[in-house]
Write a protein that holds these residues in place. Structure first.
Motif, PDB file in Angstrom:
ATOM      1  N   HIS A 138       0.876  -1.185   0.000  1.00 38.62           N
ATOM      2  CA  HIS A 138       0.000   0.000   0.000  1.00 38.62           C
ATOM      3  C   HIS A 138       0.906   1.226   0.000  1.00 38.62           C
ATOM      4  CE1 HIS A 138      -2.912  -3.043   1.181  1.00 38.62           C
ATOM      5  NE2 HIS A 138      -2.120  -3.380   2.165  1.00 38.62           N
ATOM      6  N   VAL A 168       0.785   8.117  -0.045  1.00 40.03           N
ATOM      7  CA  VAL A 168       0.088   8.994  -0.994  1.00 40.03           C
ATOM      8  C   VAL A 168       1.077   9.553  -2.020  1.00 40.03           C
ATOM      9  CG1 VAL A 168      -1.230  11.167  -1.217  1.00 40.03           C
ATOM     10  CG2 VAL A 168      -1.712   9.580   0.687  1.00 40.03           C
ATOM     11  N   VAL A 224     -12.420   2.985  -8.400  1.00 38.14           N
ATOM     12  CA  VAL A 224     -11.515   4.138  -8.280  1.00 38.14           C
ATOM     13  C   VAL A 224     -11.757   4.841  -6.943  1.00 38.14           C
ATOM     14  CG1 VAL A 224     -10.790   6.344  -9.296  1.00 38.14           C
ATOM     15  CG2 VAL A 224     -11.560   4.451 -10.786  1.00 38.14           C
ATOM     16  N   HIS A 225     -10.693   5.116  -6.224  1.00 39.02           N
ATOM     17  CA  HIS A 225     -10.768   5.845  -4.946  1.00 39.02           C
ATOM     18  C   HIS A 225     -10.000   7.158  -5.135  1.00 39.02           C
ATOM     19  CE1 HIS A 225     -11.994   1.895  -3.544  1.00 39.02           C
ATOM     20  NE2 HIS A 225     -10.890   1.407  -4.068  1.00 39.02           N
ATOM     21  N   PRO A 226     -10.708   8.212  -5.602  1.00 33.15           N
ATOM     22  CA  PRO A 226      -9.990   9.460  -5.912  1.00 33.15           C
ATOM     23  C   PRO A 226      -9.310  10.045  -4.679  1.00 33.15           C
ATOM     24  CG  PRO A 226     -12.377   9.659  -6.376  1.00 33.15           C
ATOM     25  CD  PRO A 226     -12.160   8.335  -5.732  1.00 33.15           C
ATOM     26  N   PRO A 227      -8.206  10.784  -4.883  1.00 34.87           N
ATOM     27  CA  PRO A 227      -7.537  11.450  -3.741  1.00 34.87           C
ATOM     28  C   PRO A 227      -8.469  12.495  -3.131  1.00 34.87           C
ATOM     29  CG  PRO A 227      -6.705  12.311  -5.821  1.00 34.87           C
ATOM     30  CD  PRO A 227      -7.615  11.151  -6.155  1.00 34.87           C
ATOM     31  N   HIS A 233      -9.796  15.705  -5.127  1.00 34.48           N
ATOM     32  CA  HIS A 233     -10.100  15.029  -6.396  1.00 34.48           C
ATOM     33  C   HIS A 233     -10.337  16.027  -7.527  1.00 34.48           C
ATOM     34  CE1 HIS A 233     -14.368  16.060  -5.884  1.00 34.48           C
ATOM     35  NE2 HIS A 233     -14.117  15.893  -4.602  1.00 34.48           N
ATOM     36  N   PHE A 245      -5.242  15.325 -11.000  1.00 33.73           N
ATOM     37  CA  PHE A 245      -6.149  14.179 -11.122  1.00 33.73           C
ATOM     38  C   PHE A 245      -6.986  14.296 -12.399  1.00 33.73           C
ATOM     39  CE2 PHE A 245      -7.676  10.354  -9.494  1.00 33.73           C
ATOM     40  CZ  PHE A 245      -9.057  10.284  -9.628  1.00 33.73           C
ATOM     41  N   LYS A 249      -7.165  11.603 -15.548  1.00 35.96           N
ATOM     42  CA  LYS A 249      -8.428  11.027 -16.096  1.00 35.96           C
ATOM     43  C   LYS A 249      -8.471  11.182 -17.618  1.00 35.96           C
ATOM     44  CE  LYS A 249     -11.563  13.022 -13.303  1.00 35.96           C
ATOM     45  NZ  LYS A 249     -12.873  13.265 -12.634  1.00 35.96           N
ATOM     46  N   LEU A 284      -4.634   5.823 -13.637  1.00 33.76           N
ATOM     47  CA  LEU A 284      -5.397   5.791 -12.369  1.00 33.76           C
ATOM     48  C   LEU A 284      -5.070   4.566 -11.526  1.00 33.76           C
ATOM     49  CD1 LEU A 284      -8.976   7.079 -13.396  1.00 33.76           C
ATOM     50  CD2 LEU A 284      -7.043   8.351 -12.441  1.00 33.76           C
ATOM     51  N   PHE A 296      -4.839   4.694  -7.818  1.00 37.66           N
ATOM     52  CA  PHE A 296      -6.056   5.094  -7.083  1.00 37.66           C
ATOM     53  C   PHE A 296      -7.137   4.019  -7.184  1.00 37.66           C
ATOM     54  CE2 PHE A 296      -4.349   9.222  -6.386  1.00 37.66           C
ATOM     55  CZ  PHE A 296      -3.642   9.555  -7.540  1.00 37.66           C
TER      56      PHE A 296
END
Lengths: 92, 92, 92, 92, 92, 92, 92, 92, 92, 92
Positions: free
Chosen positions: B10, B13, C9-12, C15, C20, C24, C73, C76
């Protein structure tokens, strides 16, 4: 291509029945034949479990599926399949 | 003795930071050294994941623990350890 | 060979940051290129989720891994890979 | 409208009974009929599992429900239904 | 067509920031507009949770997806979508 | 007071037995009676499942418990109960 | 009516900040006030956890929701609510 | 009375900060003091994990709770507590 | 000492058999006896479930174990035991 | 080497049959023999469960596997094995 496969065996209630013993003998025969053919690369027992971790080297998903579903114990197993790729740090 | 170890990484960031790249270089060096020593038997990448399945051959739990916890990426990993025993059908 | 892949997808947290958005745009370009190449066969949006179900047709696990991990991506995303075999009742 | 459906079959203990074989024959007939009607778009076998991933194209939830619950193997299946929407990057 | 949707809101750490309050005001406005349009049929609060259960009546998956993903709080929500069919015992 | 209740039915192995059919007929009768009494507000079928989502409007937990446990299919069901409160954005 | 509520507290990273200490003091004051009002019947600490099991006696779901969501620590808690009915063997 | 306690440590992101090292030194001091007092009977490292399994012998739940929550690393731990009773086959 | 115990009953397939009814009568007798002894402090029914939440006040783990395992319905129950400590905000 | 093993026993439906009682007597005999041999170090009952936590001290995974799988109750148990290493704070 390499597949990581975990097989957990859930024997039937009458696990000492003749039928099930017969299946286990047949399973061993097939497993050893596939090892000699180079398809079943590794076969380890998970300590404390009626389960194994195996590494298969076969042409594709279909061949893997044929092999697994034709195993005599297939109806008594829950199976996890994980495709393996080359690791950048592996020396093999 | 054989241990099946799954490692899921993991990354932090700021995974492209210099620090983390440094750690990965160091991780690779150590992994290859342990492979040459015969302790890290197999190292496969799980397709589609920043994760690997490995087989270690070490003396005991303590040695395994020392190896895993001294890996540079240890703080960024979730690890699963499964002891492997001899399978009655294995030809190895 | 066919692979079923689910990507969530787990955006920061930020986002809506420029970075970002750039990723995309690049992700879309690559996805459409792979579709034209016939590698990314199907790409569906899971209703109500920032996630997709895709079907890939690639040579092997390594190619799948290269494609998925090089997606902008990828850092993420949580990904699930399921190898697909021929179904005996399928007319295709 | 498209639905992603995963079906895992849990055969009865006496899975080689005449009844169950009959059900499987009937299941195949219906599945192929629905494919010819364009309702059952895709039917893939999940490698290593007595399970499939399917894509249905039907008018609405009710039609999907009627189709799934009238499948001969429905009483022996656990089913997951996921509604699919158009993906902004899909070329289809 | 009816969809059962559960939405769990996971507010950002600084949940009392002006931004988030603004989003909540906007969320309420849109939710009430959609209720007047007859698309958002039911909206209940799950007791003890920052979550709701809703019933949507919309044309198809795509419309549901557009509505949900355009909600101001979408980036802070985990969502579960369940398609609903007619129940044979329902009097409605 | 409103309760959200999900009921998943797990029919017995001999699900086509006379007994079970009888129970289903009785279940439907009671469900419709409770709907006419205004206690069983909504009853939706979950597409692809032998399950429903229902909304009950009853005096208290005890009344809900009496209703649910006296349903003929109660012994064959797993049930989830979620208390619902007024949502600040609901127009109802 | 009785509700069984489990509250697990997830303190912020700077859990020794003045703010959070203030919230805890305020939480204790409110909890004791609600106990004196007879609404918060029981409050037990789960051994080894920053969590409690509580029994509330309130009019309905809405009152429970108001109480729980107005607790100062609500934003830092995951909560489970279980409605309790009269047990046929209880002497109370 | 005996309690089985599993403690998994989740170090903060800056796990090499002076603070956290200080906490670990203090944790070790307290752990060894409690072992000398006969309260912390067993303390084993789970191989491959920053976690331990411990057996405590203390008067009651409250004493266990005081000990665990006063451990310096408590805020960084997820803890599982299991009460142990005498086993009819144990020779101890 | 206080223990929070959740008991979910899984009746046998022939749940209306004379045997099981007998067990339930005996279970009620014992439960009420233990309540009169002050050991079984609280016994609540979980609404919609064949389950209860109970609070026991007994000397130690062994006594709790003896009580629970000697309940006539013990073989048909899954049980969760949680030790409770004094909560700093509790007025009791 | 030390192994932490949790064993949950799932007795057969006719758990009061002569067979199963016989197995339990045999299980106790073997367990006590292994304790006298110093292999089965600790054996604790998990309060409220037909389960135990044990600590084994054996040569390697294979010996552990032989011991566990030859236990008379093995076919009725789900087992969890966790390798234990030396803890840096342990005084033993």
């Amino acid at each position: 291509m390499l597949y990581h496969v975990r097989m957990d065996v859930h024997p039937p209630v009458d696990h000492r029945s003749v039928d099930f013993e017969q299946l286990k003998v047949e399973e061993k025969r097939i497993a050893q034949e596939l090892q000699r053919d180079g398809k079943w690369l590794h076969l380890w027992r998970i300590a404390g479990h009626y389960a194994n971790v195996s590494i298969f080297d076969v042409a594709d998903h279909d061949e893997l599926h044929r092999i697994l579903t034709s195993l005599p114990l297939f109806p008594f197993m829950s199976i996890d399949v994980t495709p393996l790729a080359q690791h950048p740090s592996s020396l093999r």
